[in-house]
Design an enzyme around this catalytic site. Structure first.
Site, PDB file in Angstrom:
ATOM      1  CD  GLU A 107      -3.070   1.275  -6.579  1.00 27.77           C
ATOM      2  OE1 GLU A 107      -2.341   2.187  -6.171  1.00 27.77           O
ATOM      3  OE2 GLU A 107      -4.000   0.791  -5.896  1.00 27.77           O
ATOM      4  CG  ASP A 133       1.537   2.793   0.711  1.00 22.82           C
ATOM      5  OD1 ASP A 133       1.265   3.997   0.867  1.00 22.82           O
ATOM      6  OD2 ASP A 133       0.685   1.891   0.792  1.00 22.82           O
ATOM      7  CG  ASP A 160      -4.900   5.006  -0.159  1.00 22.75           C
ATOM      8  OD1 ASP A 160      -4.131   4.553  -1.021  1.00 22.75           O
ATOM      9  OD2 ASP A 160      -4.568   5.187   1.028  1.00 22.75           O
TER      10      ASP A 160
END
Length: 953
Positions: A554, A628, A551
């Protein structure tokens, strides 16, 4: 001496005296140019990699820097090429390409071997180098412009959320953020692709950043006074005074700029109105980007140009639109904003009409590069172009077979009993499932990054994993590259200099409990990558965990920061400044786990799911999900284009949170009200239909998984057994498993044939110009055309049936001629689904998990009308023996004229392979339509691995 001979000798003398402008090496041609400006290229290198792959480098310096690529696999074997010298150019020719380089300006043209122009750099070479210095390192902001004919289309660039598909005439900013995954690769309908080798913030289609409204227009408030827009802030809360003020711009897009909102005004129950007018300085089409959290509408010239959109307060989204304006003409502007939280964001920025130099051309810009690098990839089909991309960046692995099944996730299972109990209920209800996921915060609250479980909630982690395995499922666990500074793991990284320090220096606290300080490790360091895996190996791997959920890759150190602060938070890296190495973190992080696991167990397939990605991600057995996203119909629709462009960008495994992640308050309230009185209120009724439609779509994504915030996404929490939503979800889950022989073959094809599973129609029907802008239909493999329903209450939708193919309705067997548009039925429980004429579709047995039983009897649907082929692929499903040749293939060939089906002799073998099986052959044709059923009756064929020819007349 004759005049002709004199001229010839004179020419030879001049040629001998003139300096040679290029050099030829064993794999390249390097051209030296005369420069008129420092911003121009001084050297161009054309590096031949394959007959269809060419690497172009350019620099304004005297020599090329000695650097290497993060995305290109090493050791590519070069091929012979020929060099032809002409008066004003040099031509480099391979067996498939002719690359012409201008001696005057270095401009390059790419042609096929027949001389047909494929791509040309703009007149003058189209290259610009602007010096930039960051943290003492000197480099360049680079721009390359290619000419693009009016009938060209562009696809790829990764996954973005503005619901755009064909990027011709459009632009995209390429950076990584939650819900946004940038891959700098495009595929053109002109039989080529371009891979842009830069890790910096980049732009495609328009090199300019969006500007504030006041920098683009003359702006006026609602009373006609110049210099501002009128902002009116009112609230439904009693006692809150309305504020009216002048706004120089609408820019409240990050934690820094939102401080310009009225201080002390509560946004949670606010209604905000921005109104005034804008006046253009020139006539043309203007680009706008809307940044929004909460509910937003935009009107320009009294036209609704952005219908209501919503995004949760902490995770804003961008939406782009264009509008034609006339110079000197004032046009009303109205923005209606209903924030949806105590902190919320909004913004509207714009761009003037694009210059002729860039407009409708192929434009690439990057903020910081040592030099310019791009790769030209040629292919007769888009599949061939993607094959070339994977030759450059690495093969896509065959994912483990269980990954093709259904995954259940939730934000989040808070205890050991919750996750195991949920899996048990799947088994009791006989709903197929292969993977259950443990999301974040299974650790003690103050120990993010410890990789240790909170013993109060997870008293026996090994027993939990064993229980999941005992229920014939796999377990994936969330692992972040994030560490609280109090953890031992943080200290291990920190003492080596492998932690990003800015968040520590600034005492940045996250959202958990009272807020804890931590940061992310530097994945650009090889030593840090090895330590990251070592910590996982020591703490998590011994539990028997099957897959890794990476997760916030980035990396997302802090939500909603401005771009410059984002760079400060995730750098400097081991390789250089984060300005230069901004986009490739997820690739480096994936390498850590892939290389790490294969080094300790080369017999267990790696599986990673990551929220971000980059070119080359597929070589690390890594899939990406769309982050998300919100739970809105428009967000569901946007995932179709997002998944298609991500797939055509060369990474075949993509998935999304079915149902969306961030939930509108009305859906939560609807669930709670239903729980209280058992009545299906309007909001909860819509929630159920939204999820039913999303599951129908999701069953035909490369990976099939549900995840999100409350309300929970298990089928029985969406609707009770017997409800149309429940029945639809269970039907498509069972269909996914019955199609496993077909789906797992597609997985094999991604490795052996460089195949793409989720396919925009333009990949298979490129000669039909009508498909180039169809973003809401796609092919799932060679047989199925999938047409999601993304409007509430819709019971039909428009479907285009591509020409040069005919089609069968999956549910009725009705025959439909291609080249037409139809409004087709879409009842609540069904996604419109069509099978291509000539398709051969293998259907396996009923299963609760992918390894439950071998496919001893396969129902083989043959959709007649034209010749067809399908090659069934099988292997052991869990290990890497397929890399050693341990797999089998069985080819099926339907001959329409002869009315025969040929089953080839089986090729290859592997441990556990079925030696004998039966095929039940079911034919569907336009005179004898048949609905698809799981266990249809047909002609039974006993097969022992030898070739057979079966008459189907």
């Amino acid at each position: 001496m004759s005049k002709k001979i004199s001229l010839l000798l004179a020419g030879l003398v001049l040629a001998a005296c003139s300096p040679k402008t290029y050099q030829v090496t064993n794999d390249s041609v390097v051209l030296t140019l005369k420069k008129n400006k420092d911003t121009q290229a001084g050297k161009i290198r054309v590096h031949v990699l394959q007959d269809e792959l060419v690497h172009v480098s350019a620099t304004p310096d005297a020599d090329f820097p000695k650097d290497s690529s993060l995305i290109i696999v090493p050791g590519l074997k070069t091929v012979p090429f020929k060099v032809k010298d002409a008066k004003d150019s040099v031509e480099v020719a391979t067996a498939k390409l002719k690359v012409k380089i201008s001696k005057n300006d270095g401009g390059i043209q790419f042609r096929d071997n027949s001389g047909k122009l494929l791509l040309a750099e703009q007149q003058g070479g189209g290259k610009t180098f602007d010096p930039i210095e960051v943290e003492g390192k000197k480099a360049y902001s680079v721009k390359q412009i290619f000419n693009s004919p009016a009938d060209e289309s562009f696809f790829g660039l990764g996954q973005h959320q503005a619901d755009e598909f064909n990027y011709k005439g459009k632009s995209e900013e390429l950076f990584q953020y939650n819900t946004k995954v940038s891959v700098p690769f495009i595929v053109s309908n002109k039989n080529y692709g371009v891979l842009w080798d830069s890790y910096a913030l980049s732009r495609f289609g328009d090199s300019r950043p969006y500007k504030q409204l006041s920098d683009v227009f003359k702006i006026y408030d609602k009373n006609g006074q110049p210099g501002s827009i009128t902002g009116t802030y009112s609230s439904t809360d009693a006692g809150v005074q309305t504020i009216v003020r002048r706004e120089p711009n609408i820019f409240f897009e990050d934690i820094k700029s939102i401080k310009a909102l009225p201080q002390g005004f509560p946004l949670k129950h606010a209604n905000v109105l921005y109104e005034g007018s804008i006046e253009a300085n020139e006539t043309g089409t203007y680009k706008f980007t809307l940044y929004y959290a909460g509910y937003m509408k935009v009107y320009v010239n009294n036209q609704l140009v952005v219908a209501e959109r919503w995004r949760t307060a902490w995770n804003p989204n961008s939406y782009k639109f264009t509008f034609p304006l006339e110079a000197g003409k004032r046009v009303p502007l109205r923005i209606e904003w209903q924030p949806d939280g105590g902190v919320s964001y909004c913004g509207l920025r714009a761009l003037e009409p694009q210059t002729d130099e860039e407009k409708n051309n192929q434009v690439w810009w990057s903020e910081m590069n040592n030099k310019m690098d791009y790769y030209f990839v040629y292919g007769n089909t888009m599949d061939e172009v993607i094959k070339g991309y994977r030759t450059l960046t690495g093969k896509s692995q065959v994912m483990p077979k269980w990954a093709m099944g259904y995954w259940q996730s939730r934000e989040r299972y808070k205890t050991q009993d919750e996750i195991v109990g949920t899996l048990k209920e799947f088994r009791e209800r006989k709903i197929p499932i292969d993977n259950i996921v443990l999301d974040w915060n299974y650790w003690n609250e103050d120990a993010w990054g410890s990789h240790e479980f909170d013993k109060a909630r997870f008293p026996d982690p090994k027993g939990m994993v064993d229980d999941i395995h005992g229920l014939n499922a796999k377990m994936m666990i969330s692992v972040w590259p994030k560490f609280y500074k109090t953890t031992e793991h943080f200290k291990e990284f920190d003492q080596k200099g492998w932690m990003y320090q800015q968040a520590i220096k600034d005492n940045v606290k996250d959202w958990v409990g009272p807020g804890y300080v931590g940061s992310f490790y530097d994945a650009y360091s090889s030593g840090a990558r090895q330590l990251f895996w070592k910590q996982m190996y020591e703490h998590l791997y011994p539990l028997g965990i099957d897959a890794w959920w990476m997760d916030a890759s980035e990396p997302n150190v802090l939500d909603c920061t401005d771009m410059e602060y984002r760079k400060e938070l995730c750098g400097p890296t081991a390789l250089g400044s984060s300005t230069q190495y901004f986009n490739a973190y997820a690739l480096m992080n994936a390498e850590a786990i892939y290389d790490g696991q294969r080094s300790v167990d080369n017999n267990k397939r790696v599986f990673l799911l990551t929220r971000s990605g980059f070119a080359g991600l597929q070589r690390y057995s890594t899939a990406t999900w769309s982050g998300d996203i919100a739970t809105r119909w428009e967000d569901m629709k946007a995932q179709i284009a997002a998944g298609l462009n991500f797939s055509i960008a060369g990474v075949p495994y993509w998935t999304m949170d079915i149902g969306g992640f961030c939930v509108e308050d009305r859906y939560v309230a609807g669930q709670l009200a239903y729980d209280k009185d058992g009545k299906e209120n309007a909001d909860y009724k819509e929630w159920r239909e939204l999820n039913a439609r999303w599951f129908q779509f999701g069953a035909f994504a490369p990976l099939y998984r549900a995840h999100g915030q409350f309300p929970f996404r298990e089928p029985w929490h969406i609707a009770p057994e017997g409800h149309d939503a429940y029945k639809s979800i269970v039907y498509y889950t069972n269909l996914r498993y019955r199609l496993m022989p077909y789906i797992y073959t597609l997985a094999g094809m991604t490795y052996f044939n460089d195949y793409t599973i989720m396919r925009p129609l333009v990949m298979d029907f490129g000669s039909d110009k009508k498909v180039e802008n169809i973003s809401d239909q796609f092919m799932f493999g060679p047989a199925f055309m999938v047409n999601p329903v993304y409007k509430y209450g819709a019971r039909n939708r428009e479907v285009y049936f591509p020409e040069n193919a005919n089609w069968y309705d999956f549910y009725t067997g009705q025959y439909i001629t291609g080249g037409q548009k139809r409004t087709v039925d879409a009842p609540y429980g069904q996604i419109p689904l069509y099978i291509r004429e000539g398709a051969i579709v293998p259907v396996g047995p009923e299963m609760q998990y992918t390894s439950e039983k071998p496919a001893e009897n396969i129902v083989l649907y043959v959709y007649q009308g034209k010749d067809g082929d399908f090659t069934l692929y099988e292997d052991e499903g869990v290990n890497y023996n397929y890399e050693k040749g341990q797999f089998s293939r069985i080819g099926f060939h339907y001959n329409e004229a002869a009315g025969t089906l040929t089953i080839d002799a089986r090729e290859g073998e592997f441990n556990g392979m079925l030696k004998n099986r039966t095929f039940t052959v079911v034919t569907v044709n336009k005179t004898a339509p048949k609905a698809f059923t799981f266990d249809a009756k047909g002609k039974t064929v006993t097969y022992n691995g030898t070739k057979q020819v079966i008459s189907l007349k």
